[in-house]
Design an enzyme around this catalytic site. Structure first.
Site, PDB file in Angstrom:
ATOM      1  N   PRO A 131      23.695  20.545  37.942  1.00 44.37           N
ATOM      2  CA  PRO A 131      24.303  20.650  39.275  1.00 44.37           C
ATOM      3  C   PRO A 131      24.745  19.275  39.809  1.00 44.37           C
ATOM      4  CG  PRO A 131      22.335  21.998  39.184  1.00 44.37           C
ATOM      5  CD  PRO A 131      22.408  21.273  37.871  1.00 44.37           C
ATOM      6  N   ILE A 160      26.104  26.490  31.273  1.00 41.89           N
ATOM      7  CA  ILE A 160      25.903  26.337  29.836  1.00 41.89           C
ATOM      8  C   ILE A 160      26.369  27.588  29.098  1.00 41.89           C
ATOM      9  CG2 ILE A 160      24.217  25.842  28.017  1.00 41.89           C
ATOM     10  CD1 ILE A 160      24.662  23.591  30.145  1.00 41.89           C
ATOM     11  N   THR A 161      27.330  27.432  28.191  1.00 39.98           N
ATOM     12  CA  THR A 161      27.778  28.557  27.359  1.00 39.98           C
ATOM     13  C   THR A 161      26.615  28.991  26.471  1.00 39.98           C
ATOM     14  OG1 THR A 161      30.030  27.684  27.360  1.00 39.98           O
ATOM     15  CG2 THR A 161      29.472  29.263  25.630  1.00 39.98           C
ATOM     16  N   ARG A 277      63.824  43.575  30.006  1.00 38.42           N
ATOM     17  CA  ARG A 277      64.004  43.818  31.446  1.00 38.42           C
ATOM     18  C   ARG A 277      65.450  43.539  31.850  1.00 38.42           C
ATOM     19  NH1 ARG A 277      62.123  46.206  36.123  1.00 38.42           N
ATOM     20  NH2 ARG A 277      62.462  44.871  37.940  1.00 38.42           N
ATOM     21  N   GLN A 346      55.410  34.709  36.503  1.00 36.77           N
ATOM     22  CA  GLN A 346      56.660  34.633  37.257  1.00 36.77           C
ATOM     23  C   GLN A 346      57.781  35.391  36.568  1.00 36.77           C
ATOM     24  OE1 GLN A 346      56.485  33.366  40.155  1.00 36.77           O
ATOM     25  NE2 GLN A 346      58.638  33.358  40.788  1.00 36.77           N
ATOM     26  N   GLY A 349      57.428  38.859  37.164  1.00 39.46           N
ATOM     27  CA  GLY A 349      57.562  39.224  38.576  1.00 39.46           C
ATOM     28  C   GLY A 349      56.372  40.026  39.051  1.00 39.46           C
ATOM     29  N   GLU A 373      34.699  20.695  28.954  1.00 38.77           N
ATOM     30  CA  GLU A 373      34.858  19.735  27.857  1.00 38.77           C
ATOM     31  C   GLU A 373      35.467  18.438  28.374  1.00 38.77           C
ATOM     32  OE1 GLU A 373      32.800  21.671  25.670  1.00 38.77           O
ATOM     33  OE2 GLU A 373      33.837  20.110  24.551  1.00 38.77           O
ATOM     34  N   GLY A 374      35.194  18.126  29.613  1.00 38.42           N
ATOM     35  CA  GLY A 374      35.782  16.920  30.208  1.00 38.42           C
ATOM     36  C   GLY A 374      36.969  17.324  31.049  1.00 38.42           C
TER      37      GLY A 374
END
Lengths: 392, 261
Positions: A131, A160-161, A277, A346, A349, A373-374
């Site tokens: 923390p 933590i993963t 589209r 975007q 849409g 990871e930084g």
């Protein structure tokens, strides 16, 4: 000279990882994103194919694939499938990298094979963040007090993963706050060790299939020999924190490769959509606003991949990443991933905003790549420090 | 047990087919190539028989240099060795020539069971398996969805119209594989790495004792007269009104537009 052609092995690895992503990951990505459950069935299948441990040395049971670019190719395909699930499949790599980078032979021989057991998927967790200690690792306050033949650990790790559920935790703790970075050491804590418990599991914006949790250490007693690399100053000891920092520079492009995978997924989907589209009498890709946007997206994905591969090429040749090439790769990939996934929404849409379509998930998954990871800021600190010639 | 699998590399089923301008063949530019899906069932079945009864699995494939990718994939799945029939002279060969070449290559090997897909996904010929069996003079069972091998016999369940037929045959025999026979395994990453080291023998047409008149266009019995894409489907027409009126309209269209009545 550089050759951009994939080797036959890389091509076959890519094909396999892609097939796995299409057939095993994509169909369940939405489910695990919604439920935040651990995708055990997918991980077990991945494990059987060698996807979880192909990069570990063969002497410890791994696949022995040392080519970093091959690793990045596989990682990109799996993340293209789903970044959360890809994180689960490759997450153990961080803990293993710590052991391989900083452990002594006895520790490597004892622990790496557990991740290569064909009968069982085992998880590793790498506990650095707290923390009060994110980018500023010096602020680590988890303590490791020597007591006879043991160390006793106290403190809390967060974000933590695989935290709390891993078969093996690699925990960074300080043996002496007065020594700052030099006082930080790394410890292996096996599953079932009293004094290690899980705090809360986090609910995240993205990569939700991945398990992220608090790890609490309360008078957690571990044998002295579980200190990675042995005692500082001892014969044959390998340094704690600096080993970690060097290791991170090499794992960074790997994280970048996952961001490339997400960005590519979003780009491909938007591209396909824009050809179907029709608005204003033609497929929207024929309108320059969209066509130009897609052109920029394509460039960004390719450029990010090349930075990742360049770092991999240097790592393969054991070159020092003197200008922070690993950080450059991770930073750039993370940033373009955010841009490309936002652009993908975007292009679609209103549809892009709906959960019925996969692009919003990719946008949510993308954000963490500017943070973990930084952080992007930390990466810039690393690069600018290297540019000005600072040491360490 | 000696198992042979005939394998063909074909364009990915998702490929948008384009005809090469001015020629009667498809444009292979940018095409993604895969192991013929029906042949994957054959590879998988061979691997299962090998696991149950012990033996060797040899892949035999005719194709250009690129076909070696498909061969290596089969080796990565677990096959033991491979034979690649590669020769510019094989270009433009019809399925008769291909079957002839394959049978000559197979004749150099020991075999108990030969497996292949029931058809290739590109030309849908569905004849190579049967032709090879005939040329070798061995029994064949096609469109097989279940196979049991014991000792010197094979019991094969094949799909026929509306039913399943069970055929028992002595070995050696050739089996063509249909979807539903099995679920093909993925190659593993270790398998991919081992595939590089497995033996792959290349044969030219000369190695198989075939001269120029027996291969390519010269040796083919089939001549492609034309190749074109089917006409694009136009949108349907919606007819509305009372049933009797609509029926009249449909009859008129069938007669005057579709010209089928």
């Amino acid at each position: 000279m550089i050759d951009f052609e994939l080797t036959e092995e890389q091509r076959m690895f890519k094909e396999l990882a892609h097939k796995f992503a299409v057939e095993k990951i994509r169909p369940v990505a939405e489910y695990y994103d919604q439920t935040e459950e651990m995708p055990w069935p997918v991980m077990e299948e991945a494990h059987k194919l060698g996807l979880t441990n192909f990069y570990f040395p063969p002497e410890y049971g791994g696949g022995g694939v040392h080519d970093f670019i091959t690793h990045f190719i596989v990682s990109e395909e799996l993340a293209w499938g789903c970044a959360g699930i890809q994180t689960c499949i490759l997450s153990t790599g961080l803990a293993a990298a710590a052991i391989l980078g900083m452990g002594n032979e006895e520790q490597k021989k004892k622990y790496i094979p557990t991740f290569c057991d064909p009968q069982k998927v085992r998880l590793g967790a790498m506990g650095l963040t707290e923390p009060g200690a994110g980018t500023d690792i010096k602020m680590i306050s988890t303590t490791a007090k020597k007591d006879g033949d043991s160390y006793v650990l106290n403190g809390t790790k967060c974000f933590i993963t695989n935290g709390g559920i891993a078969d093996l935790h690699v925990i960074f703790a300080t043996t002496d706050k007065k020594l700052g970075l030099l006082g930080i050491a790394t410890f292996i804590i096996e599953k079932g060790t009293p004094g290690l418990s899980t705090g809360k599991k986090e609910k995240k914006l993205g990569v939700r299939a991945s398990h992220t949790a608090e790890v609490i250490l309360e008078d957690c007693r571990i044998p002295k020999k579980n200190r990675l690399g042995g005692e500082l100053g001892e014969e044959g000891s390998t340094s704690g924190i600096f080993g970690a920092l060097n290791m991170l520079e090499v794992t960074r492009p790997g994280v970048g490769s996952a961001a490339v995978g997400i960005a590519r997924a979003a780009f491909e989907y938007a591209l396909e959509y824009s050809k179907q589209r029709v608005q204003g009498g033609k497929p929207i890709i024929k309108h320059q606003a969209i066509g130009f946007k897609l052109a920029d997206m394509a460039i960004k994905v390719d450029a990010a991949r090349l930075l990742v591969w360049r770092a991999g090429w240097m790592a393969n040749k054991n070159m020092q990443l003197r200008r922070g090439e690993g950080s450059m790769a991770k930073l750039f990939a993370g940033d373009i991933c955010m841009e490309v996934t936002a652009d993908a929404i975007q292009v679609l849409g209103g549809y892009g905003y709906m959960k019925d379509y996969p692009v919003e998930k990719w946008y949510r998954d993308a954000k963490i790549y500017q943070i973990w990871e930084g952080t992007a800021e930390a990466q810039r600190m690393v690069i600018s420090a290297m540019l000005r010639g600072a040491k360490g | 047990m000696n198992l042979i699998v005939l394998l063909k590399q074909v364009p990915d089923t998702e490929t948008k087919i384009r005809i090469k301008s001015g020629e009667k063949k498809i444009d292979v530019e940018g095409v993604n190539w895969i192991v013929n899906p029906y042949d994957e069932f054959a590879v998988e079945e061979a691997l299962r028989i090998k696991a149950a009864q012990s033996g060797t699995v040899t892949i035999v494939s005719l194709g250009p240099q690129k076909a070696q990718e498909a061969i290596r994939t089969a080796l990565a799945m677990g096959a033991d060795k491979a034979v690649h029939l590669q020769d510019a002279a094989f270009d433009d060969s019809d399925n008769y020539v291909i079957s002839l070449a394959l049978s000559k290559a197979i004749a150099k090997l020991e075999y108990d069971v030969i497996l292949c897909g029931k058809q290739a996904m590109d030309d849908d010929g569905a004849q190579v398996g049967s032709r090879v069996a005939e040329l070798l003079g061995i029994p064949q069972v096609s469109i097989v969805v279940k196979l049991e091998i014991s000792g010197k016999t094979a019991k094969a369940t094949r799909q026929i119209e509306g039913a399943l037929q069970v055929i028992e045959t002595s070995l050696p025999a050739l089996i063509t594989c249909q979807k539903g026979l099995n679920e093909p395994r993925y190659p593993t990453l270790p398998g991919i790495m081992q595939a590089k080291k497995k033996p792959l023998t290349v044969y030219t047409s000369a190695d198989l004792g075939l001269d120029a008149s027996q291969v390519g266009e010269a040796g083919s019995k089939l001549k492609i007269v034309d190749m074109y894409l089917p006409p694009t489907r136009s949108t349907g027409k919606k007819l509305e009104g009372e049933p009797q009126d609509v029926a009249l309209q449909v009859a008129k269209l069938l007669r005057e537009e579709a010209k089928v009545i």
